[in-house]
Enzyme design. Structure first.
Site, PDB file in Angstrom:
ATOM      1  N   GLU A   1      26.848  17.450 -19.639  1.00 23.39           N
ATOM      2  CA  GLU A   1      25.795  17.983 -18.459  1.00 23.39           C
ATOM      3  C   GLU A   1      24.284  17.557 -18.709  1.00 23.39           C
ATOM      4  O   GLU A   1      23.562  17.691 -17.420  1.00 23.39           O
ATOM      5  CB  GLU A   1      25.987  19.654 -18.669  1.00 23.39           C
ATOM      6  CG  GLU A   1      27.422  19.939 -18.599  1.00 23.39           C
ATOM      7  CD  GLU A   1      27.622  21.300 -18.461  1.00 23.39           C
ATOM      8  OE1 GLU A   1      26.523  22.413 -18.936  1.00 23.39           O
ATOM      9  OE2 GLU A   1      28.607  22.105 -18.308  1.00 23.39           O
TER      10      GLU A   1
ATOM     11  N   ARG B   1      28.373  21.046 -13.435  1.00 20.11           N
ATOM     12  CA  ARG B   1      28.063  20.311 -14.523  1.00 20.11           C
ATOM     13  C   ARG B   1      26.758  20.777 -15.076  1.00 20.11           C
ATOM     14  O   ARG B   1      25.885  20.001 -15.374  1.00 20.11           O
ATOM     15  CB  ARG B   1      27.767  18.734 -14.056  1.00 20.11           C
ATOM     16  CG  ARG B   1      28.271  17.889 -15.252  1.00 20.11           C
ATOM     17  CD  ARG B   1      28.318  16.389 -14.650  1.00 20.11           C
ATOM     18  NE  ARG B   1      28.656  15.728 -15.971  1.00 20.11           N
ATOM     19  CZ  ARG B   1      29.055  14.423 -15.793  1.00 20.11           C
ATOM     20  NH1 ARG B   1      29.418  13.912 -14.780  1.00 20.11           N
ATOM     21  NH2 ARG B   1      29.510  13.800 -17.058  1.00 20.11           N
ATOM     22  N   CYS B   2      26.793  22.016 -15.527  1.00 22.21           N
ATOM     23  CA  CYS B   2      25.590  22.798 -15.752  1.00 22.21           C
ATOM     24  C   CYS B   2      25.881  24.051 -16.556  1.00 22.21           C
ATOM     25  O   CYS B   2      26.840  24.477 -15.980  1.00 22.21           O
ATOM     26  CB  CYS B   2      24.797  22.763 -14.704  1.00 22.21           C
ATOM     27  SG  CYS B   2      23.616  24.201 -14.851  1.00 22.21           S
TER      28      CYS B   2
ATOM     29  N   GLN C   1      40.453  24.683 -14.809  1.00 17.53           N
ATOM     30  CA  GLN C   1      39.504  24.571 -15.960  1.00 17.53           C
ATOM     31  C   GLN C   1      39.911  25.377 -17.081  1.00 17.53           C
ATOM     32  O   GLN C   1      39.326  25.329 -18.018  1.00 17.53           O
ATOM     33  CB  GLN C   1      38.349  24.354 -15.597  1.00 17.53           C
ATOM     34  CG  GLN C   1      37.743  23.276 -14.591  1.00 17.53           C
ATOM     35  CD  GLN C   1      36.388  23.016 -14.193  1.00 17.53           C
ATOM     36  OE1 GLN C   1      36.041  23.107 -13.024  1.00 17.53           O
ATOM     37  NE2 GLN C   1      35.442  23.122 -15.106  1.00 17.53           N
TER      38      GLN C   1
END
Ligand code: CDP
Length: 789
Positions: free
Chosen positions: A743, A373-374, A223
C-alpha cells in the site's frame, strides 16, 4: 537490499523468483468465480433503485414472471419472513439486504430476479415495475448534521440525528496550548474525495446449498473467507446454517484492494435463494453496478492545522475530520478504530503534541469506507500531513526538503512513540529522502525550475515522506466483530520432502503463492518450487482474518517463518538421531544439518523429512507438520520518500508528470521483483485519485460518473515511467524483518503529485487545490489568481 542466504535453486528471501501463479494467469487458466458452472445452476440479477431516497409504493413482478426462464423474483418482504432482510456490517452497523419500504441510495438493491440463464434474469430485471415516492435526499455530510436534516436511519429506535460515531486520539488541551502560543500556524481545509477500487474482476458468487446434507458451499470473491464464514453463520444460524456446515471458497481473485472485504447484499440474497430452492445460484455484478453500488473509499473532509516556529520546527498538529459513510457504516476497520489508523497523521516528524478527531455521518450515498489499498484511512492521514508540511514550509520560507530533513524522527530515536499513541518500530527517513533527492537530482531540478520560472514556465517538484502503519494487528487492540486479527500458516511436508502450505490470508494478485513459498524455503531449505501454497478454502486453510491493509506479510508471512522454525527444531532432533550425535553438535545451513567440524557428516532436509515418516526416533510424533497462529507484538511501519516532477501548460492547465522517484523502505524484501510490481501498480493507483478519480453526485443523489466512460481510471498511457528504489530498516519485531509494502505507493503517492502541482503554481499565490487536480481546476485556480490578466 536483502542479502540472499539461500542458493538460487532453493530460492529463499531476496530472490526475484518468477511468480508461480503467473503460469496459469497468462495462459488464461486462472479459475475465477464466474468460471464456476454447477449442474442445475440458476442465475440472479438485481433490480436497483433509480432514486437516492424514496419510499417503495409497489413492486409489480407480473411481467417479469412471464419472461421465459424466470423462476422467481425475491423482494425484501420475502426475506423478512426469514428475518434475512437486514444484516450486520463489519463495523457493527446494520445494512438492508433488500428493502421492505425505503431505498437509501441510488443503485441500491431493490429486488432480485432468479432465472435459468443470465440473459433471462437480465430480461426479467427490465420487466419488473416498481413505483416509488421520491424524497429529498441528504447528500452533503455537513448538512446531514444540521438539526433540520431528516433523520435517515429511522430503522434505529430512538435515533434523532445522522451522526454515527466520534473518535479521537492525542491530547486536546496540550495541543490547544501549543497552538495558542506558536509563532506560525497553517490551516487547510481538504477533501479526500470518494473513489472506488475498480478492480478488474467485479464481485460475485455461486451459492450452493445442499438440502440433503444441510451444507452450504459459497464460492465468492472475498478477501477474508474465514471471517465471512463466521458472519454467515452468525446471520443465518437461526435458519440452520451453522458454521461447520458452511464452506467458503475464494478462488482466484482479480484484484480486491479492500473492496472485496465487505459482505454485499448480493451474496446474502444468493445464499437465501439457494437455501430456499435447493439449487446453486450465481450472481456476478456488471461493471456499472460495481462502480455505483459497491463500497466506496475515502470521502474524508479534513481541517488540518500545523503549529511551529519561524525557524521551521514543527511543534504540533491538529486534525478534524468529517467522514461521509453513506447510508450505513460498511467499512471494515478494526472495531476499536472506527476512523482506522488515521492517527498516523502525525507523519514522519519528531514533535510531541497532536490531536486528531473524527465524526462520521450518514448520507444518501452508497455505504462503505473501505481501506482501498490502504491500512484503514492511512491515505487520508498521509495526504493531510504531507500537504500541511508543504504549506508550513511555504509559510516559513524554507525548501520542502529542508523542512523535512529538519523535522524527521532520527534513526536512533526508534522505537519512537508518536503523540497519538503508536510505537514506530524502525526507520531511517533522512537516508530515504537523501537517496530520492540524489536519484532525482534535486539541486539541479531546483535550478532548472528557477530558470523556467524566470521565463514564465510552470514546473513543480513535490515531495512526500510518509510513514505507513500496516500488519493489523496485535490482538489486544485489533479485532473485527470481536474476531482477533491474528493470522496463520500450516505447513505439511510430505515424505519425499515436498510441501503444501496453507494460510488464513487470500491473495488477489499479490503473488502469495511465490513469496510464502520463499519464506519457507528460506527457513527450511526446501526449494520454493517444491512448496505448494494454498489459500481461500475454509475447509482446508487454518483460520485467519484475510488479506487487506498490507497485513499478509506482517502476519501470515510471520506465521510461515515461525511454523517453519518449529519444523527445523524437529528436523534437528531427527538429524541428531540419524547422525548419532547430540543436537548441540549440529549446525544448520539452508537445506541440511551437519556435524560441527565434519561437514561431510550431514543429513539433508529431504532425508530428515523422509525419516520423519520412515525412521523417526521412538517416542517422537511421526510426520512433519506444523501450524502457527501469529499474533504480532506491534504493527510494522514501512516508509517512503517520493519525489514527483511536473510540467504544467499554463494556457490549458494540462499536467505532465515528467519524473516520479519512489524510494521505499519495507524492511527485508522477500521477492524484489514482486515488490517492484507492487510499487508500480500502487503508484498507478496513486496517480488515479491525485489527478483523475472522484465519484460525483448531484443534489438529487444521481451519480454523475457511474460508468468507466466518465469515471477516469488511469491506463499505461497516463502512467509515467516509475523510478523505484529501496532502503532497508528491518522490522525488529518481525521474524524475518519484513514490513508490508503493497500500500505504500498508493498512500504516499498522491501528496507527492499534489505537492508538485502546487509547487508549480505557487508563484501565483496558489497554496492548495483538492485532489483530483484536473487541468480544469488548475486553469481555474490560475485564472482566479490573475495568471491570465
Ligand atoms: O497483504 P498483502 O499481500 O496485500 O500485502 P503485503 O504483505 O504488503 O505484500 C504484497 C506482496 O509483496 C506479497 O506477495 C509479499 O510477499 C511481497 N512482499 C515482499 O516480497 N517483501 C516484503 N517485505 C513485503 C511484501
Amino acid at each position: 537490499m536483502t542479502q540472499c542466504k539461500t542458493s538460487k535453486e532453493i530460492g529463499g528471501m531476496g530472490h526475484s523468483l518468477k511468480r508461480k501463479e503467473d503460469a496459469r494467469f497468462i495462459q488464461g487458466k486462472g479459475h475465477y468465480v464466474d468460471d464456476i458452472r454447477l449442474p442445475g445452476m440458476l442465475y440472479m440479477d438485481i433490480v436497483r433503485s433509480p432514486y437516492a431516497y424514496a419510499k417503495i409504493k409497489n413492486i409489480n413482478i407480473e411481467e417479469a414472471m412471464k419472461v421465459p426462464g424466470v423462476i422467481t423474483v425475491v423482494t425484501g418482504k420475502d426475506l423478512e419472513k426469514y428475518n434475512l432482510h437486514w444484516m450486520p456490517t463489519l463495523m457493527s452497523d446494520t445494512q438492508m439486504v433488500l428493502p421492505t419500504d425505503t431505498v437509501m441510495y441510488q443503485a441500491q438493491e431493490v429486488c432480485a430476479v432468479i432465472a435459468t440463464s443470465k440473459y433471462a434474469a437480465r430480461d426479467g430485471r427490465e420487466a419488473v415495475k416498481i413505483e416509488y415516492e421520491p424524497m429529498k435526499p441528504v447528500m452533503d455530510p455537513f448538512k446531514s448534521l444540521d438539526p433540520s436534516a431528516p433523520v435517515l436511519r429511522t430503522d434505529k429506535p430512538g435515533k434523532t440525528n445522522n451522526h454515527i460515531w466520534h473518535w479521537q486520539a492525542g491530547d486536546k488541551n496540550k495541543t490547544e496550548q501549543v497552538f495558542a502560543s506558536a509563532d506560525v500556524v497553517v490551516k487547510q481545509q481538504m477533501h479526500i474525495p470518494r473513489i472506488h477500487v475498480v478492480s478488474i474482476e467485479t464481485c460475485g458468487c455461486v451459492a450452493d446449498y445442499d438440502k440433503v446434507n444441510h451444507h452450504l458451499t459459497m464460492y465468492m470473491t472475498t478477501q477474508a473467507p474465514h471471517a465471512i464464514r463466521t458472519v454467515i453463520a452468525l446471520v443465518a444460524g437461526h435458519v440452520g446454517l451453522s458454521e461447520e456446515k458452511i464452506r467458503v471458497v475464494s478462488p482466484d481473485i482479480g484484484g480486491g484492494f479492500g473492496g472485496k472485504v465487505p459482505v454485499y447484499p448480493g451474496y446474502v440474497i444468493a445464499i437465501a435463494v439457494s437455501f430456499l430452492v435447493g439449487k446453486p445460484v450465481k450472481w456476478i455484478e456488471d461493471r456499472s453496478e460495481n462502480l455505483q453500488a459497491d463500497s466506496f473509499a475515502r470521502d474524508y473532509h479534513i481541517t488540518a492545522e500545523m503549529a511551529g516556529t519561524k525557524a521551521g520546527r514543527i511543534l504540533a498538529t491538529r486534525f478534524k475530520v468529517l467522514a461521509d459513510h453513506g447510508y450505513t457504516d460498511a467499512a471494515a476497520n478494526p472495531s476499536k478504530f472506527p476512523a482506522g489508523m488515521f492517527s498516523i497523521c502525525t507523519g514522519s516528524y519528531d514533535y510531541a503534541t497532536a490531536f486528531a478527531e473524527a465524526d462520521a455521518v450518514y448520507t444518501n450515498k452508497p455505504p462503505g469506507g473501505v481501506a482501498y489499498r490502504c491500512s484503514f484511512r492511512v491515505t487520508e492521514a498521509v495526504q493531510a500531513i504531507e500537504r500541511l508540511t508543504d504549506l508550513f514550509a511555504m509559510k516559513v520560507g524554507k525548501d520542502p526538503a529542508d523542512i523535512r530533513m529538519q523535522n524527521f524522527i532520527k534513526k536512533e530515536d526508534f522505537p519512537w512513540h508518536s503523540p497519538t499513541g503508536w510505537v514506530y518500530d524502525s526507520g531511517n527517513y533522512q537516508a530515504g529522502l537523501q537517496k530520492a533527492m540524489d536519484v532525482v537530482g534535486y539541486a539541479a531540478l531546483r535550478k532548472e525550475q528557477a530558470e523556467k520560472r524566470a521565463r514564465g514556465e510552470l514546473m513543480g517538484i513535490g515531495i512526500s515522506t510518509f510513514t505507513e502503519i500496516v500488519g493489523a494487528g496485535p490482538s489486544k487492540d485489533f479485532d473485527i466483530l470481536g474476531i482477533k486479527m491474528f493470522d496463520s500458516a500450516e505447513i505439511r511436508v510430505h515424505p519425499t520432502g515436498k510441501a503444501i502450505a496453507r494460510f488464513g490470508t487470500k491473495s488477489q494478485g499479490q503473488g502469495h503463492e511465490t513469496t510464502y513459498a520463499q519464506i519457507i524455503a528460506e527457513e527450511l531449505g526446501i526449494p520454493a518450487e517444491n512448496i505448494q501454497v494454498e489459500e481461500g478454502d475454509t475447509d482446508t486453510a487454518p483460520y485467519g482474518l484475510g488479506t487487506y491493509a498490507s497485513r499478509s506479510t506482517p502476519t501470515a508471512g510471520a506465521a510461515a517463518a515461525i511454523a517453519s522454525r518449529k519444523l527445523r527444531d524437529k528436523a534437528r532432533k531427527i538429524a541428531a538421531y540419524l547422525l548419532e550425535v547430540s543436537e548441540e553438535d549440529l549446525e544448520w545451513e539452508p537445506g541440511k544439518f551437519f556435524v560441527k567440524g565434519a561437514p561431510e557428516k550431514a543429513k539433508t532436509i529431504q532425508e530428515i523429512v523422509f525419516a520423519a515418516y520412515t525412521n523417526h526416533p521412538q517416542g517422537m510424533e511421526a510426520g512433519f507438520e506444523a501450524t502457527n497462529y501469529y499474533d504480532p507484538p506491534n504493527l510494522t511501519f514501512p516508509s517512503g520518500a517520493y519525489i514527483c516532477v511536473v510540467d504544467i501548460d499554463k494556457e490549458t492547465g494540462a499536467i505532465h508528470v515528467r519524473r516520479f522517484v519512489a524510494i521505499d523502505d519495507c524492511g527485508n524484501i522477500i521477492n524484489p521483483m514482486i515488490v517492484q510490481g507492487q510499487v508500480h501498480g500502487g503508484l498507478t493507483q496513486a496517480i488515479a485519485p491525485a489527478m483523475y478519480e472522484e465519484l460525483i453526485y448531484d443534489e438529487e443523489g444521481n451519480i454523475l460518473n457511474g460508468t468507466l466512460m466518465d469515471y477516469l481510471v488511469p491506463t499505461a498511457v497516463e502512467s509515467p515511467k516509475w523510478e523505484t528504489g529501496h532502503i532497508c530498516t528491518p522490522s525488529p519485531h518481525h521474524p524475518i524483518g519484513a514490513k508490508g509494502v503493497g500500500e505504500s505507493p498508493t498512500v504516499g503517492g498522491p501528496p507527492a503529485i499534489a505537492n508538485a502541482i502546487i509547487d508549480a503554481l505557487s508563484p501565483f499565490g496558489i497554496t492548495h487545490i483538492d485532489i483530483p487536480i484536473t487541468p480544469y481546476k488548475v486553469w481555474k485556480a490560475l485564472k482566479e489568481h490573475g495568471a491570465y490578466d
